[in-house]
Enzyme design. Structure first.
Site: not given
Ligand code: COA
Length: 259
Positions: A67, A112
């Protein structure tokens, strides 16, 4: 061709690539991505020549990070309810698609994103893929089918371990659990290879076989076998069935027409 800016479609005739295209947000599921998925599934369903779709994510970091948590912050509870309904509709339109969908997973495949891939018929993961349903660590639960589809795919105990802990697993672990069909060095190439194999088979057979499995799975065995007969029946009057027999007799590859 494109579903919208957030979801791109590459049309290769019998095979399409549908690509989530918000790499700066790790292809998170916001309104545009969800609307694009619905539209791509509708367009796929209408194609007369399409056989299989490779579903993948842009950028080298994620198939889909779940999400869109940034967009979610700005939604009221009622808007969240509506959005979750739209997400479920989009996912269901892939699951119910007459085409074969193959999810090609790399990097983050979370929440998601994993739930979306569970709606595909097959999943291929690149070695770097990390899969998980972290929702319980965010004060919610998997609400796009994860609590229903994952236990059906891998069994209740294995699914509960992922769902109740919110832990993340590697591609190899996902393969051992049966979440993904294959682990590959190049997830897209592996998904394309599977799509090409599907393309060699008789179109009506593949469509009916998908219905036989999907709509028979939850039935009592007797009802399921009757459902399988009903799906089989559709193939009996087809030209492709006769072509399959002729090709066998003539020791040549079949030329299926989807008729
Ligand atoms: N929704 C919105 N934005 C997201 C996102 C999400 N689920 N996941 C990542 N992003 C955004 C980050 O906020 C960041 O934005 P910014 O550059 O403006 O700060 C950008 O994507 C890059 O994220 P980052 O964490 O720096 O990249 P990464 O490659 O090191 O890690 C993930 C990627 C997906 C592992 C990590 O971002 C993460 O754990 N995200 C959350 C995942 C989650 O909990 N999803 C379940 C939702 S129910």
């Amino acid at each position: 061709m494109s579903a919208n800016d957030a979801v791109l479609i590459e049309d290769h005739g019998a095979k399409w690539v549908v690509r989530l295209n918000m790499p700066e947000r790790r292809n998170a599921l916001g309104r545009d991505v969800v609307a694009g998925i619905t539209r791509a599934a509708e367009q796929a369903g209408r194609s007369k020549v399409l056989r299989a779709v490779v579903l993948c994510g842009a950028g080298d970091k994620a198939f889909c990070a779940g999400a869109d948590l940034k967009e979610r912050q700005s939604l009221t509870p009622d808007e969240v309810r509506v959005f979750v309904g739209q997400m479920n509709f989009a996912f269901r339109s892939i699951e119910r698609s007459p085409k074969v969908w193959i999810a090609a997973l790399h990097g983050a495949c979370l929440g998601g994103g994993l739930e979306l891939s569970l709606c595909a018929d097959l999943r291929v993961a690149q070695r770097d893929a990390i899969l998980g349903l972290p929702e319980v660590r965010l004060g919610i639960l998997p609400g796009a089918g994860g609590t229903q589809r994952l236990p059906r795919l891998i069994g209740v105990a294995r699914a509960k371990e992922l769902i109740l802990t919110g832990s993340r697993i590697t591609a190899d672990h996902a393969l051992a659990l049966g979440v993904v069909n294959r682990v590959a060095d190049d997830h897209e190439a592996a998904a394309h290879a599977l799509a090409d194999e599907v393309g060699l088979a008789a179109p009506i057979s593949v469509m009916q076989a998908k219905r036989a499995v999907d709509e028979g799975y939850d039935l009592h065995l007797e009802a399921g076998l009757a459902w399988e007969r009903a799906c089989y029946e559709v193939t009996i009057p087809t030209k492709d069935r006769l072509e399959g027999l002729a090709a066998f007799a003539e020791k040549r590859p079949p030329r299926f027409q989807g008729e």
